[in-house]
Design a protein around this motif. Structure first.
Motif, PDB file in Angstrom:
ATOM      1  N   UNK A   4       0.805  -1.224   0.000  1.00  0.00           N
ATOM      2  CA  UNK A   4       0.000   0.000   0.000  1.00  0.00           C
ATOM      3  C   UNK A   4       0.831   1.265   0.000  1.00  0.00           C
ATOM      4  N   UNK A   5       2.074   1.185   0.416  1.00  0.00           N
ATOM      5  CA  UNK A   5       2.995   2.337   0.376  1.00  0.00           C
ATOM      6  C   UNK A   5       2.436   3.544   1.115  1.00  0.00           C
ATOM      7  N   UNK A   6       1.680   3.315   2.180  1.00  0.00           N
ATOM      8  CA  UNK A   6       1.193   4.409   3.009  1.00  0.00           C
ATOM      9  C   UNK A   6       0.025   5.177   2.436  1.00  0.00           C
ATOM     10  N   UNK A   7      -0.622   4.656   1.418  1.00  0.00           N
ATOM     11  CA  UNK A   7      -1.706   5.391   0.769  1.00  0.00           C
ATOM     12  C   UNK A   7      -3.057   5.210   1.460  1.00  0.00           C
ATOM     13  N   UNK A   8      -3.197   4.149   2.220  1.00  0.00           N
ATOM     14  CA  UNK A   8      -4.471   3.851   2.871  1.00  0.00           C
ATOM     15  C   UNK A   8      -4.363   4.046   4.375  1.00  0.00           C
ATOM     16  N   UNK A   9      -5.483   4.439   5.014  1.00  0.00           N
ATOM     17  CA  UNK A   9      -5.531   4.580   6.466  1.00  0.00           C
ATOM     18  C   UNK A   9      -6.830   3.989   6.992  1.00  0.00           C
ATOM     19  N   UNK A  10      -6.727   3.206   8.050  1.00  0.00           N
ATOM     20  CA  UNK A  10      -7.907   2.614   8.668  1.00  0.00           C
ATOM     21  C   UNK A  10      -8.236   3.363   9.948  1.00  0.00           C
ATOM     22  N   UNK A  11      -9.541   3.526  10.183  1.00  0.00           N
ATOM     23  CA  UNK A  11     -10.038   4.130  11.406  1.00  0.00           C
ATOM     24  C   UNK A  11     -11.165   3.251  11.945  1.00  0.00           C
ATOM     25  N   UNK A  12     -11.333   3.279  13.254  1.00  0.00           N
ATOM     26  CA  UNK A  12     -12.513   2.640  13.820  1.00  0.00           C
ATOM     27  C   UNK A  12     -13.132   3.581  14.857  1.00  0.00           C
ATOM     28  N   UNK A  13     -14.450   3.607  14.856  1.00  0.00           N
ATOM     29  CA  UNK A  13     -15.191   4.394  15.838  1.00  0.00           C
ATOM     30  C   UNK A  13     -16.093   3.416  16.569  1.00  0.00           C
ATOM     31  N   UNK A  14     -15.678   3.029  17.765  1.00  0.00           N
ATOM     32  CA  UNK A  14     -16.429   2.017  18.496  1.00  0.00           C
ATOM     33  C   UNK A  14     -17.800   2.527  18.928  1.00  0.00           C
ATOM     34  N   UNK A  15     -17.891   3.814  19.234  1.00  0.00           N
ATOM     35  CA  UNK A  15     -19.178   4.363  19.639  1.00  0.00           C
ATOM     36  C   UNK A  15     -20.202   4.291  18.516  1.00  0.00           C
ATOM     37  N   UNK A  16     -19.744   4.530  17.291  1.00  0.00           N
ATOM     38  CA  UNK A  16     -20.634   4.472  16.134  1.00  0.00           C
ATOM     39  C   UNK A  16     -20.611   3.113  15.445  1.00  0.00           C
ATOM     40  N   UNK A  17     -19.797   2.193  15.983  1.00  0.00           N
ATOM     41  CA  UNK A  17     -19.704   0.842  15.427  1.00  0.00           C
ATOM     42  C   UNK A  17     -19.363   0.902  13.935  1.00  0.00           C
ATOM     43  N   UNK A  18     -18.382   1.697  13.614  1.00  0.00           N
ATOM     44  CA  UNK A  18     -18.038   1.945  12.217  1.00  0.00           C
ATOM     45  C   UNK A  18     -16.557   1.741  11.972  1.00  0.00           C
ATOM     46  N   UNK A  19     -16.252   1.151  10.837  1.00  0.00           N
ATOM     47  CA  UNK A  19     -14.890   0.967  10.374  1.00  0.00           C
ATOM     48  C   UNK A  19     -14.738   1.758   9.076  1.00  0.00           C
ATOM     49  N   UNK A  20     -13.660   2.509   8.970  1.00  0.00           N
ATOM     50  CA  UNK A  20     -13.437   3.382   7.831  1.00  0.00           C
ATOM     51  C   UNK A  20     -12.119   3.002   7.149  1.00  0.00           C
ATOM     52  N   UNK A  21     -12.112   3.073   5.822  1.00  0.00           N
ATOM     53  CA  UNK A  21     -10.870   2.927   5.072  1.00  0.00           C
ATOM     54  C   UNK A  21     -10.731   4.149   4.164  1.00  0.00           C
ATOM     55  N   UNK A  22      -9.777   4.998   4.491  1.00  0.00           N
ATOM     56  CA  UNK A  22      -9.477   6.159   3.660  1.00  0.00           C
ATOM     57  C   UNK A  22      -8.402   5.761   2.656  1.00  0.00           C
TER      58      UNK A  22
END
Length: 113
Positions: free
Chosen positions: A63-81
């Motif tokens: 991926x060479x640093x192009x992608x970032x993962x986030x999680x928001x446990x309160x909103x029960x959401x997983x994000x991939x930027x």
């Protein structure tokens, strides 16, 4: 039982960005190690990135640093930027609970000019 629903895929030009979301219902989201996988056309499904309940992340080397993962446990959401997308990023992207046979339905990402 946990259910996962991905959204945010689409068609984007090379160099563009997309933000994928995974909404979880049921279960205890905060304790799961979560991951994004992808399956390019004609290829096997592969791990893109995972994130533990302690927010430790593991990214695929390619991926060479192009992608970032986030999680928001309160909103029960997983994000991939995803930034600086390349044609080889074209795939169906899936949200997954690692260690369990729980997958979303997938969302198509197509990178093309």
């Amino acid at each position: 039982q946990v259910q996962l629903v991905e959204s945010g895929g689409g068609l984007v030009q090379p160099g563009g960005s997309l933000r994928l979301s995974c909404a979880a219902s049921g279960g205890t989201f905060s304790i799961y190690t979560m991951g994004w996988y992808r399956q390019p056309p004609g290829k096997q499904r592969e791990l893109v990135v995972s994130i533990t309940s302690e927010f430790r992340t593991t990214y695929a080397d390619s991926l060479e640093g192009r992608f970032t993962i986030f999680r928001n446990n309160g909103k029960r959401t997983l994000i991939l930027q995803m930034n600086n997308l390349k044609p080889e990023d074209t795939a169906v992207y899936y949200c997954h609970v690692l260690g369990r046979d729980i997958w979303g339905q997938g969302t198509q990402v197509t990178v093309s000019s």
